[in-house]
Design an enzyme around this catalytic site. Sequence first.
Site, PDB file in Angstrom:
ATOM      1  N   HIS A  55      -4.662   4.898 -12.603  1.00 44.37           N
ATOM      2  CA  HIS A  55      -5.065   3.528 -12.207  1.00 44.37           C
ATOM      3  C   HIS A  55      -3.898   2.552 -12.357  1.00 44.37           C
ATOM      4  O   HIS A  55      -4.116   1.358 -12.517  1.00 44.37           O
ATOM      5  CB  HIS A  55      -6.247   3.021 -13.046  1.00 44.37           C
ATOM      6  CG  HIS A  55      -7.362   3.999 -13.185  1.00 44.37           C
ATOM      7  ND1 HIS A  55      -8.476   3.989 -12.381  1.00 44.37           N
ATOM      8  CD2 HIS A  55      -7.517   5.055 -14.023  1.00 44.37           C
ATOM      9  CE1 HIS A  55      -9.286   4.981 -12.733  1.00 44.37           C
ATOM     10  NE2 HIS A  55      -8.717   5.654 -13.717  1.00 44.37           N
ATOM     11  N   SER A  86      19.738  -9.341   0.127  1.00 44.38           N
ATOM     12  CA  SER A  86      18.973 -10.333   0.865  1.00 44.38           C
ATOM     13  C   SER A  86      19.938 -11.294   1.511  1.00 44.38           C
ATOM     14  O   SER A  86      20.995 -11.600   0.961  1.00 44.38           O
ATOM     15  CB  SER A  86      18.045 -11.079  -0.099  1.00 44.38           C
ATOM     16  OG  SER A  86      17.713 -12.351   0.428  1.00 44.38           O
ATOM     17  N   LYS A 143      19.162 -10.166  -4.998  1.00 46.25           N
ATOM     18  CA  LYS A 143      18.287  -9.085  -4.577  1.00 46.25           C
ATOM     19  C   LYS A 143      19.011  -7.767  -4.314  1.00 46.25           C
ATOM     20  O   LYS A 143      20.132  -7.729  -3.837  1.00 46.25           O
ATOM     21  CB  LYS A 143      17.534  -9.478  -3.291  1.00 46.25           C
ATOM     22  CG  LYS A 143      16.506 -10.566  -3.481  1.00 46.25           C
ATOM     23  CD  LYS A 143      15.393 -10.194  -4.447  1.00 46.25           C
ATOM     24  CE  LYS A 143      14.402  -9.222  -3.855  1.00 46.25           C
ATOM     25  NZ  LYS A 143      13.628  -9.815  -2.760  1.00 46.25           N
ATOM     26  N   GLU A 184      10.839   1.768   1.232  1.00 43.67           N
ATOM     27  CA  GLU A 184       9.884   0.926   1.966  1.00 43.67           C
ATOM     28  C   GLU A 184       9.739   1.389   3.407  1.00 43.67           C
ATOM     29  O   GLU A 184       8.631   1.491   3.942  1.00 43.67           O
ATOM     30  CB  GLU A 184      10.346  -0.527   1.946  1.00 43.67           C
ATOM     31  CG  GLU A 184      10.287  -1.166   0.566  1.00 43.67           C
ATOM     32  CD  GLU A 184      10.985  -2.516   0.573  1.00 43.67           C
ATOM     33  OE1 GLU A 184      10.321  -3.519   0.852  1.00 43.67           O
ATOM     34  OE2 GLU A 184      12.197  -2.556   0.321  1.00 43.67           O
TER      35      GLU A 184
END
Length: 459
Positions: A153, A274, A280, A287
């Site tokens: 979970h 970024s 970043k 992804e």
Amino acid sequence: MWKGRFQEQTAELLQTYSESISFDWRLWPFDIAGSIAHAAALEKAGLITKAEWEAIASGLRQIGEEIAAGQFVFKAELEDIHMNIEAELTRRIGDAGAKLHTARSRNDQVALDIRLCLREESDRILALLKAMQDALVELAGRYEHVVIPGYTHLQRAQPVFFAHHLLAYVEMFARDCERLDDCRKRINVFPLGSGAIAGSTILLDRALVAELLGFPSLTQNSMDAVSDRDFAIELLSALAIVAMHLSRLSEDVILWASSEFRFLTLSDAFTTGSSLMPQKKNPDVAELTRGKTGRVYGNLMSLLTLMKGLPMTYNRDMQEDKEAIFDSIDTVKAALGVFAPMLREAVVNEQSCAAAVADPNLLATDLADYLVNHGVPFRKAHEVVGKAVALCAQRRCELTELSVQDYQGLSSAFGADVLDVLRVERSMAARQAVGAPSPANVAAQLARWRTRLQAGGAQ
Ligand code: ARG
């Protein structure tokens, strides 16, 4: 090709609408290999001379070389790869070329080409899966002693070796290899000789052609052979499962690379920055892989839907199979191809892992097991430890900060050694069941996978 029956030219609109050469051109090596082998059967049957067979074979090889060199001009008005190659061959060698399509239809020809293509692509994907397993085993081995929290979970559950977590994916990819291997058996059946639907009145030696192309068996029903795409659906479903596994691994990598987890640092070479936020470092490979899973699932649904309403046998709808097939193959190959090197360059942050795994709640089950070993029924033990956790929450402390007296106040079965239970090393050493992550088990699994992967088998 059908000028005998037709008086008018095909409308340009239809040509554009129906051409498949823009995507089926990549079947060229298989189309050429299939035609050369087919010509051998024509020669054996006395339908072409030896000289004609040689002209066909060398003409096709030359066309192949030109395609490979990017010098061949494909024509949309010739619709597909089959007619582009045959028309050019005939233009070059004349009548011998015009004899090539004897006892053959594009329906069995395209079935052959796809099977040859999928056979080769499955082998490539199997090799990439093996490289992926290699990379996972290598990373697992590099950090063999690192323990991290295991999650259910997405809540901290119990400690596991980082290697154990990675080896779970190695198991998944092994099943993927088995599925591909199994699917390959049904890809590897020879359909040529089925003609358009009902074979041919001209008898050719199908077994000879099959053997030349390395097929161990022949399709046994011509109608089935020209209309079957089960093998492609199977491959796309096996690839959908591969993509699902890659997507889950991606999700783990994305979480681990976050500042909240900080378990893993990806190399600069496999991350992006970024354009706006200077700090970043984004896990784009993972992804994109997670995202591309959508199209791999979509391709499977496309093909299933494409086939579901088709009456026997070949229908032009089936031309729509190729883009879905190619896209799933290319997508999964690209994902595997980039993921393995990314993992090889990944660095595990042992300090962050140690800090996370120092959470004593991860060992709450161990406390309950301790009570069981001292004669307390498990349900009762679960309740007692639950109360200890609640007491900690109330006092804002950890299980390690309760005293022996606190524990004994909850159950007289707790001895003076209770706090010794709350050591991760002890917990790991005790997890000895087959499949559980004791240090010895994890070492044995790493050794097992190294041996298997070195032996060349991906399973
Ligand atoms: N381009 C077609 C396909 O990919 C080849 C078979 C065409 N057969 C036909 N009867 N029009 O399915």
